[in-house]
Design a protein around this motif. Structure first.
Motif, PDB file in Angstrom:
ATOM      1  N   ASN A 186      24.761  14.816   7.463  1.00 26.44           N
ATOM      2  CA  ASN A 186      25.811  14.335   6.565  1.00 26.44           C
ATOM      3  C   ASN A 186      25.242  13.278   5.632  1.00 26.44           C
ATOM      4  O   ASN A 186      24.280  12.581   5.980  1.00 26.44           O
ATOM      5  N   TYR A 187      25.847  13.145   4.473  1.00 29.93           N
ATOM      6  CA  TYR A 187      25.381  12.151   3.507  1.00 29.93           C
ATOM      7  C   TYR A 187      25.903  10.776   3.908  1.00 29.93           C
ATOM      8  O   TYR A 187      27.115  10.538   3.936  1.00 29.93           O
ATOM      9  N   GLU A 188      24.978   9.862   4.216  1.00 33.09           N
ATOM     10  CA  GLU A 188      25.313   8.507   4.650  1.00 33.09           C
ATOM     11  C   GLU A 188      24.464   7.499   3.872  1.00 33.09           C
ATOM     12  O   GLU A 188      23.483   7.859   3.229  1.00 33.09           O
ATOM     13  N   ILE A 189      24.856   6.237   3.952  1.00 35.95           N
ATOM     14  CA  ILE A 189      24.115   5.151   3.314  1.00 35.95           C
ATOM     15  C   ILE A 189      23.090   4.594   4.292  1.00 35.95           C
ATOM     16  O   ILE A 189      23.411   4.317   5.452  1.00 35.95           O
ATOM     17  N   TRP A 190      21.866   4.431   3.820  1.00 40.31           N
ATOM     18  CA  TRP A 190      20.768   3.912   4.621  1.00 40.31           C
ATOM     19  C   TRP A 190      20.133   2.727   3.892  1.00 40.31           C
ATOM     20  O   TRP A 190      20.327   2.537   2.679  1.00 40.31           O
ATOM     21  N   VAL A 191      19.340   1.939   4.622  1.00 43.84           N
ATOM     22  CA  VAL A 191      18.557   0.872   4.031  1.00 43.84           C
ATOM     23  C   VAL A 191      17.196   0.851   4.711  1.00 43.84           C
ATOM     24  O   VAL A 191      17.070   1.180   5.901  1.00 43.84           O
ATOM     25  N   SER A 192      16.158   0.506   3.954  1.00 39.14           N
ATOM     26  CA  SER A 192      14.796   0.412   4.495  1.00 39.14           C
ATOM     27  C   SER A 192      14.088  -0.757   3.844  1.00 39.14           C
ATOM     28  O   SER A 192      14.613  -1.398   2.919  1.00 39.14           O
ATOM     29  N   ASP A 193      12.876  -1.054   4.318  1.00 40.75           N
ATOM     30  CA  ASP A 193      12.018  -1.972   3.584  1.00 40.75           C
ATOM     31  C   ASP A 193      11.648  -1.318   2.259  1.00 40.75           C
ATOM     32  O   ASP A 193      11.722  -0.096   2.098  1.00 40.75           O
ATOM     33  N   ILE A 194      11.205  -2.100   1.294  1.00 44.37           N
ATOM     34  CA  ILE A 194      10.944  -1.579  -0.043  1.00 44.37           C
ATOM     35  C   ILE A 194       9.832  -0.539  -0.041  1.00 44.37           C
ATOM     36  O   ILE A 194       9.776   0.335  -0.911  1.00 44.37           O
ATOM     37  N   ASP A 195       8.937  -0.579   0.962  1.00 47.51           N
ATOM     38  CA  ASP A 195       7.862   0.409   1.040  1.00 47.51           C
ATOM     39  C   ASP A 195       8.294   1.676   1.772  1.00 47.51           C
ATOM     40  O   ASP A 195       7.481   2.571   2.015  1.00 47.51           O
ATOM     41  N   GLY A 196       9.579   1.760   2.133  1.00 45.73           N
ATOM     42  CA  GLY A 196      10.105   2.945   2.801  1.00 45.73           C
ATOM     43  C   GLY A 196      10.084   2.873   4.314  1.00 45.73           C
ATOM     44  O   GLY A 196      10.626   3.754   4.981  1.00 45.73           O
ATOM     45  N   SER A 197       9.485   1.845   4.871  1.00 43.17           N
ATOM     46  CA  SER A 197       9.403   1.734   6.330  1.00 43.17           C
ATOM     47  C   SER A 197      10.717   1.232   6.913  1.00 43.17           C
ATOM     48  O   SER A 197      11.562   0.682   6.211  1.00 43.17           O
ATOM     49  N   ARG A 198      10.872   1.420   8.209  1.00 38.17           N
ATOM     50  CA  ARG A 198      12.016   0.962   8.988  1.00 38.17           C
ATOM     51  C   ARG A 198      13.372   1.386   8.403  1.00 38.17           C
ATOM     52  O   ARG A 198      14.255   0.562   8.194  1.00 38.17           O
ATOM     53  N   PRO A 199      13.562   2.684   8.136  1.00 31.96           N
ATOM     54  CA  PRO A 199      14.879   3.127   7.644  1.00 31.96           C
ATOM     55  C   PRO A 199      15.952   2.952   8.713  1.00 31.96           C
ATOM     56  O   PRO A 199      15.718   3.182   9.896  1.00 31.96           O
ATOM     57  N   ARG A 200      17.132   2.549   8.274  1.00 33.51           N
ATOM     58  CA  ARG A 200      18.223   2.284   9.208  1.00 33.51           C
ATOM     59  C   ARG A 200      19.529   2.796   8.606  1.00 33.51           C
ATOM     60  O   ARG A 200      19.857   2.497   7.457  1.00 33.51           O
ATOM     61  N   GLN A 201      20.279   3.568   9.379  1.00 33.26           N
ATOM     62  CA  GLN A 201      21.550   4.107   8.926  1.00 33.26           C
ATOM     63  C   GLN A 201      22.630   3.035   8.977  1.00 33.26           C
ATOM     64  O   GLN A 201      22.786   2.335   9.974  1.00 33.26           O
ATOM     65  N   LEU A 202      23.414   2.907   7.882  1.00 29.64           N
ATOM     66  CA  LEU A 202      24.456   1.895   7.814  1.00 29.64           C
ATOM     67  C   LEU A 202      25.852   2.456   8.015  1.00 29.64           C
ATOM     68  O   LEU A 202      26.734   1.750   8.508  1.00 29.64           O
ATOM     69  N   THR A 203      26.087   3.691   7.576  1.00 30.10           N
ATOM     70  CA  THR A 203      27.434   4.258   7.637  1.00 30.10           C
ATOM     71  C   THR A 203      27.463   5.477   8.544  1.00 30.10           C
ATOM     72  O   THR A 203      26.425   6.067   8.848  1.00 30.10           O
ATOM     73  N   ALA A 204      28.658   5.866   8.939  1.00 28.23           N
ATOM     74  CA  ALA A 204      28.840   7.044   9.789  1.00 28.23           C
ATOM     75  C   ALA A 204      30.179   7.700   9.440  1.00 28.23           C
ATOM     76  O   ALA A 204      31.113   7.717  10.239  1.00 28.23           O
ATOM     77  N   TYR A 205      30.258   8.218   8.220  1.00 30.46           N
ATOM     78  CA  TYR A 205      31.490   8.845   7.756  1.00 30.46           C
ATOM     79  C   TYR A 205      31.572  10.327   8.112  1.00 30.46           C
ATOM     80  O   TYR A 205      32.578  10.969   7.853  1.00 30.46           O
ATOM     81  N   GLY A 206      30.515  10.879   8.670  1.00 31.11           N
ATOM     82  CA  GLY A 206      30.545  12.272   9.080  1.00 31.11           C
ATOM     83  C   GLY A 206      30.669  13.218   7.909  1.00 31.11           C
ATOM     84  O   GLY A 206      29.846  13.199   6.987  1.00 31.11           O
TER      85      GLY A 206
END
Length: 324
Positions: A90-110
């Protein structure tokens, strides 16, 4: 979308509401329905910007998965990257470090896609759009505690949020008045206020002037021709700044008085920089392949040396199961 119809009375029931091409649904016993979902696959790339052609060896992938990663937004501290990803199905909002490392999911709208994140100037919040069964809405998320505020209401479309320079307002495009216009709403919630009268789909405020100038992207001009980016004066008058094809209404941004626009030339994405002070325009950089369309997919670092964009890389399919 994927629907189920009752064969006796024809009553429809929505099973899946998501982007992509949904094909070949089949019943899987009592578990639910299996189906194929086909999507255009995009990756997020970092591209070197120079006064001349960039060295392609310096370009690199920041986010890539078996699905799509798009809508990159660089944090105001230059250390974080917010983006949209469908890597979970599903399309969700994520955030990572600027170099692309440590991606983390922020939302869970399904099955309700969350897309197009935008940072607040102080880096404490993200605004983004969430699609529903009827229309879409703008949501503000506090990164420290995960608290969400829904900023819009009604069965209308609300697209492409962006914060004002002072962080107090969120601009967005909406058809809530019967035509696409730019609106704004207090960042903490409140009554939306219409900003434009002559159309608008996306807006960005720039602080290279005092007071800040609002720039508005239109998919089409008033006479029906291709749209463009307009500077909005305090009296409501508009001045055309740059042309813009309808499908690429989101592929522009403003950094330090420079208007950056991504355009397709054959099979190459070329990034142009126009100085909003003197109008001088030059090629800032390029990358092989197509930038993704129909959403904000271009970001520029604060020093103007790097672009981060969503680049189309082909088609991908998943086999999914929905349980009614």
């Amino acid at each position: 979308a994927l629907w189920r119809f009752d064969v006796d009375d024809g009553t429809p029931a929505l099973l899946v509401n998501t982007t992509g091409l949904l094909r070949h649904p089949v019943r899987v016993g009592e578990r639910g329905y299996a189906y194929e979902r086909w999507d255009g696959k995009t990756d997020i790339w970092e591209v070197t910007l120079t006064a001349h052609d960039p060295d392609p060896r310096e370009n690199r992938t920041l986010q890539a998965s078996t699905r799509s990663d798009l809508n990159p937004a660089i944090g105001p501290d230059g250390k974080r990257l917010a983006f949209t990803s469908s890597r979970t199905g599903n399309y969700e909002i994520w955030v990572s470090d600027i170099d692309g490392s440590r991606p983390r999911q922020l939302t869970a709208y399904g099955t309700r896609p969350a897309e197009s994140p935008a940072w607040s100037p102080d880096g404490t919040r993200l605004a983004f759009e969430v699609r529903g069964e009827a229309g879409s809405h703008i949501v503000s998320l506090e990164l420290e505690n995960g608290a969400e505020t829904v900023l819009t209401e009604g069965d209308f479309e609300h697209r492409a949020p962006s914060f004002s320079v002072d962080g107090r307002q969120v601009y967005f495009g909406s058809n809530r008045s019967g035509s696409w216009q730019i609106w704004r709403v207090p960042a903490t919630g409140g009554a939306p206020q219409r900003v434009t009268r002559q159309g608008g789909f996306r807006a960005l405020e720039s602080d290279h002037t005092d007071p800040p100038t609002l720039y508005v992207a239109k998919r089409h001009a008033a006479d029906g021709s291709e749209g463009g980016i307009y500077a909005l004066a305090e009296d409501g008058s508009e001045q055309l700044v740059a042309g813009l094809s309808p499908a690429h209404w989101g592929n522009w941004t403003i950094v330090d008085g420079g208007l950056f626009i991504a355009r397709l030339e054959a099979s190459v994405t070329v990034i142009f920089r126009s100085d909003l002070r003197d109008g001088n325009t030059r090629v800032a950089g390029s990358v092989d392949g197509w930038i993704s369309r129909e959403a904000p997919n271009l970001a520029i670092t604060a020093d103007g040396r790097r672009a981060v964009l969503a680049r189309f890389t082909g088609l991908a399919a998943d086999l999914l199961l929905v349980e009614p």
